[in-house]
Write a protein that holds these residues in place. Sequence first.
Motif, PDB file in Angstrom:
ATOM      1  N   GLU A   1       4.081  -9.718   0.013  1.00  0.00           N
ATOM      2  CA  GLU A   1       5.226  -9.061   0.644  1.00  0.00           C
ATOM      3  C   GLU A   1       5.250  -7.557   0.391  1.00  0.00           C
ATOM      4  O   GLU A   1       5.530  -6.768   1.299  1.00  0.00           O
ATOM      5  CB  GLU A   1       6.526  -9.695   0.142  1.00  0.00           C
ATOM      6  CG  GLU A   1       7.763  -9.120   0.794  1.00  0.00           C
ATOM      7  CD  GLU A   1       9.049  -9.730   0.254  1.00  0.00           C
ATOM      8  OE1 GLU A   1      10.059  -9.000   0.187  1.00  0.00           O
ATOM      9  OE2 GLU A   1       9.027 -10.928  -0.118  1.00  0.00           O
ATOM     10  N   ALA A   2       4.936  -7.146  -0.830  1.00  0.00           N
ATOM     11  CA  ALA A   2       4.984  -5.717  -1.150  1.00  0.00           C
ATOM     12  C   ALA A   2       3.954  -4.939  -0.339  1.00  0.00           C
ATOM     13  O   ALA A   2       4.255  -3.868   0.229  1.00  0.00           O
ATOM     14  CB  ALA A   2       4.755  -5.509  -2.646  1.00  0.00           C
ATOM     15  N   GLU A   3       2.735  -5.459  -0.276  1.00  0.00           N
ATOM     16  CA  GLU A   3       1.688  -4.782   0.485  1.00  0.00           C
ATOM     17  C   GLU A   3       1.995  -4.845   1.984  1.00  0.00           C
ATOM     18  O   GLU A   3       1.748  -3.882   2.719  1.00  0.00           O
ATOM     19  CB  GLU A   3       0.324  -5.410   0.198  1.00  0.00           C
ATOM     20  CG  GLU A   3      -0.847  -4.772   0.947  1.00  0.00           C
ATOM     21  CD  GLU A   3      -1.101  -3.322   0.578  1.00  0.00           C
ATOM     22  OE1 GLU A   3      -1.838  -2.644   1.325  1.00  0.00           O
ATOM     23  OE2 GLU A   3      -0.569  -2.863  -0.458  1.00  0.00           O
ATOM     24  N   ALA A   4       2.554  -5.964   2.440  1.00  0.00           N
ATOM     25  CA  ALA A   4       2.917  -6.087   3.845  1.00  0.00           C
ATOM     26  C   ALA A   4       3.943  -5.024   4.234  1.00  0.00           C
ATOM     27  O   ALA A   4       3.862  -4.410   5.305  1.00  0.00           O
ATOM     28  CB  ALA A   4       3.466  -7.479   4.130  1.00  0.00           C
ATOM     29  N   ARG A   5       4.906  -4.831   3.363  1.00  0.00           N
ATOM     30  CA  ARG A   5       5.928  -3.817   3.654  1.00  0.00           C
ATOM     31  C   ARG A   5       5.307  -2.426   3.741  1.00  0.00           C
ATOM     32  O   ARG A   5       5.685  -1.625   4.602  1.00  0.00           O
ATOM     33  CB  ARG A   5       7.024  -3.846   2.586  1.00  0.00           C
ATOM     34  CG  ARG A   5       8.254  -3.048   2.987  1.00  0.00           C
ATOM     35  CD  ARG A   5       9.442  -3.316   2.073  1.00  0.00           C
ATOM     36  NE  ARG A   5      10.627  -2.615   2.563  1.00  0.00           N
ATOM     37  CZ  ARG A   5      11.476  -3.099   3.459  1.00  0.00           C
ATOM     38  NH1 ARG A   5      11.268  -4.307   3.965  1.00  0.00           N
ATOM     39  NH2 ARG A   5      12.523  -2.395   3.866  1.00  0.00           N
ATOM     40  N   ARG A   6       4.336  -2.152   2.886  1.00  0.00           N
ATOM     41  CA  ARG A   6       3.658  -0.851   2.919  1.00  0.00           C
ATOM     42  C   ARG A   6       2.878  -0.686   4.234  1.00  0.00           C
ATOM     43  O   ARG A   6       2.924   0.360   4.870  1.00  0.00           O
ATOM     44  CB  ARG A   6       2.714  -0.719   1.723  1.00  0.00           C
ATOM     45  CG  ARG A   6       1.835   0.521   1.730  1.00  0.00           C
ATOM     46  CD  ARG A   6       2.654   1.791   1.780  1.00  0.00           C
ATOM     47  NE  ARG A   6       1.809   2.980   1.848  1.00  0.00           N
ATOM     48  CZ  ARG A   6       2.215   4.141   2.343  1.00  0.00           C
ATOM     49  NH1 ARG A   6       3.449   4.284   2.820  1.00  0.00           N
ATOM     50  NH2 ARG A   6       1.404   5.172   2.379  1.00  0.00           N
ATOM     51  N   LEU A   7       2.170  -1.738   4.663  1.00  0.00           N
ATOM     52  CA  LEU A   7       1.410  -1.661   5.907  1.00  0.00           C
ATOM     53  C   LEU A   7       2.336  -1.478   7.103  1.00  0.00           C
ATOM     54  O   LEU A   7       2.029  -0.723   8.038  1.00  0.00           O
ATOM     55  CB  LEU A   7       0.563  -2.928   6.078  1.00  0.00           C
ATOM     56  CG  LEU A   7      -0.551  -3.135   5.054  1.00  0.00           C
ATOM     57  CD1 LEU A   7      -1.246  -4.475   5.280  1.00  0.00           C
ATOM     58  CD2 LEU A   7      -1.569  -1.997   5.095  1.00  0.00           C
ATOM     59  N   ILE A   8       3.478  -2.155   7.078  1.00  0.00           N
ATOM     60  CA  ILE A   8       4.427  -2.020   8.175  1.00  0.00           C
ATOM     61  C   ILE A   8       5.066  -0.636   8.167  1.00  0.00           C
ATOM     62  O   ILE A   8       5.343  -0.065   9.229  1.00  0.00           O
ATOM     63  CB  ILE A   8       5.455  -3.157   8.124  1.00  0.00           C
ATOM     64  CG1 ILE A   8       4.768  -4.460   8.538  1.00  0.00           C
ATOM     65  CG2 ILE A   8       6.664  -2.868   9.024  1.00  0.00           C
ATOM     66  CD1 ILE A   8       5.594  -5.698   8.369  1.00  0.00           C
ATOM     67  N   ASP A   9       5.288  -0.061   6.986  1.00  0.00           N
ATOM     68  CA  ASP A   9       5.752   1.324   6.893  1.00  0.00           C
ATOM     69  C   ASP A   9       4.801   2.244   7.669  1.00  0.00           C
ATOM     70  O   ASP A   9       5.233   3.084   8.466  1.00  0.00           O
ATOM     71  CB  ASP A   9       5.796   1.793   5.441  1.00  0.00           C
ATOM     72  CG  ASP A   9       6.963   1.211   4.657  1.00  0.00           C
ATOM     73  OD1 ASP A   9       7.921   0.727   5.296  1.00  0.00           O
ATOM     74  OD2 ASP A   9       6.901   1.244   3.416  1.00  0.00           O
ATOM     75  N   ILE A  10       3.507   2.078   7.410  1.00  0.00           N
ATOM     76  CA  ILE A  10       2.497   2.927   8.047  1.00  0.00           C
ATOM     77  C   ILE A  10       2.491   2.702   9.555  1.00  0.00           C
ATOM     78  O   ILE A  10       2.407   3.655  10.340  1.00  0.00           O
ATOM     79  CB  ILE A  10       1.103   2.641   7.444  1.00  0.00           C
ATOM     80  CG1 ILE A  10       1.078   3.026   5.966  1.00  0.00           C
ATOM     81  CG2 ILE A  10       0.014   3.382   8.211  1.00  0.00           C
ATOM     82  CD1 ILE A  10      -0.147   2.534   5.226  1.00  0.00           C
ATOM     83  N   CYS A  11       2.585   1.443   9.958  1.00  0.00           N
ATOM     84  CA  CYS A  11       2.612   1.129  11.383  1.00  0.00           C
ATOM     85  C   CYS A  11       3.789   1.805  12.078  1.00  0.00           C
ATOM     86  O   CYS A  11       3.634   2.464  13.117  1.00  0.00           O
ATOM     87  CB  CYS A  11       2.688  -0.380  11.597  1.00  0.00           C
ATOM     88  SG  CYS A  11       1.146  -1.274  11.305  1.00  0.00           S
ATOM     89  N   LEU A  12       4.979   1.645  11.537  1.00  0.00           N
ATOM     90  CA  LEU A  12       6.168   2.197  12.171  1.00  0.00           C
ATOM     91  C   LEU A  12       6.112   3.723  12.219  1.00  0.00           C
ATOM     92  O   LEU A  12       6.541   4.342  13.204  1.00  0.00           O
ATOM     93  CB  LEU A  12       7.419   1.729  11.434  1.00  0.00           C
ATOM     94  CG  LEU A  12       7.739   0.228  11.570  1.00  0.00           C
ATOM     95  CD1 LEU A  12       8.926  -0.147  10.686  1.00  0.00           C
ATOM     96  CD2 LEU A  12       8.016  -0.148  13.024  1.00  0.00           C
ATOM     97  N   GLU A  13       5.553   4.324  11.177  1.00  0.00           N
ATOM     98  CA  GLU A  13       5.398   5.784  11.181  1.00  0.00           C
ATOM     99  C   GLU A  13       4.482   6.234  12.312  1.00  0.00           C
ATOM    100  O   GLU A  13       4.669   7.314  12.881  1.00  0.00           O
ATOM    101  CB  GLU A  13       4.833   6.253   9.839  1.00  0.00           C
ATOM    102  CG  GLU A  13       5.812   6.165   8.674  1.00  0.00           C
ATOM    103  CD  GLU A  13       5.140   6.384   7.328  1.00  0.00           C
ATOM    104  OE1 GLU A  13       3.929   6.712   7.319  1.00  0.00           O
ATOM    105  OE2 GLU A  13       5.807   6.222   6.289  1.00  0.00           O
TER     106      GLU A  13
END
Length: 344
Positions: free
Chosen positions: A38-50
Amino acid sequence: MDYRRLGSSGLKVPALSFGAGTFGGKGPLFSAWGATDEAEARRLIDICLEAGVNLFDTADVYSDGASEVILGAAVKGRRDKAILSTKISLPIGDGPNDAGSSRARLVNGVEDALKRLGTDYIDLMQLHAFDAGTPIEEVLSTLDMLVRSGKLRYVGVSNFAGWQLMKSLAAADLYGYPRYVANQVYYSLAGRDYEWELMPLGLDQGVGALVWSPLGWGRLTGRIRRGQPWPESSRLHDTADFGPPVDDEKLYDIVEVLDALAEETGKTVPQIAINWLLQRPTVSSVIIGARNEEQLRQNLGAIGWALSTEQVSRLDAVSATTAPYPYFPYYRQAGFARINPPPI
């Protein structure tokens, strides 16, 4: 980010979307893909949304539902910024109603997916495969009910044959049910079968392609080359038999042209392979995957530039294959192509 309409619908989706098949890491196939928590997923989604990537694709069979759970947790608090796409129909158990697209399966499957995703609606729900045992009218009427209830917003399919998709669209038009606006398909330089029937169908019927495995099931990463063994870390050691077949000699020829274009453009092999797909007819979005931030940022580099016409032609030529009957006359014989030209 470039945004495109999903088929003939009013929904705009990013040219690149993110596949959450690496989330969870359960089972022999998905553990080889990745085990993002979950933690890494949230980081990847942060990058995607940016970067403007706001479409996230998963399925109930990905890691036995764990992918949906992790994706839902990772978008919590920003659900309104995300387009969530999931898939239903493949077997999730041994019970008689644990597979297919019956009313019972779809209603239960959607409810379960909503719980795992932690949301009250799914932006795009796709049938993961055609169910030959359930009447199409039952499938479509159930989807109509779920759309009218607000639990689904758009519907699509994946891995359908042309006649299966066309029969479904005709039934939807006849009864006034929601039309499929998306077709999630395998399409890459190493696998161009999509062009023979499904692409012309998509053009004619307004069905947008969401491309899965744009790097030919991991073969167009730049690490697979003629005369060299697969790298020890390649997931192909564990997953090759699960994916579409690829002719090795044809693959090596394609990679050599990709290598040459990488030198010319300063881009990576995966970026070039994805950029080629972004220029194809009917492609609404190319689904990229990543096990870590480095892979994600590299794949995001496929957008914002374009191969030249001459470079595209070189990739077209090296990746071309002879279509089977009845498609090959339209590609090889001028008389057929004159009255029914191929889409590209």
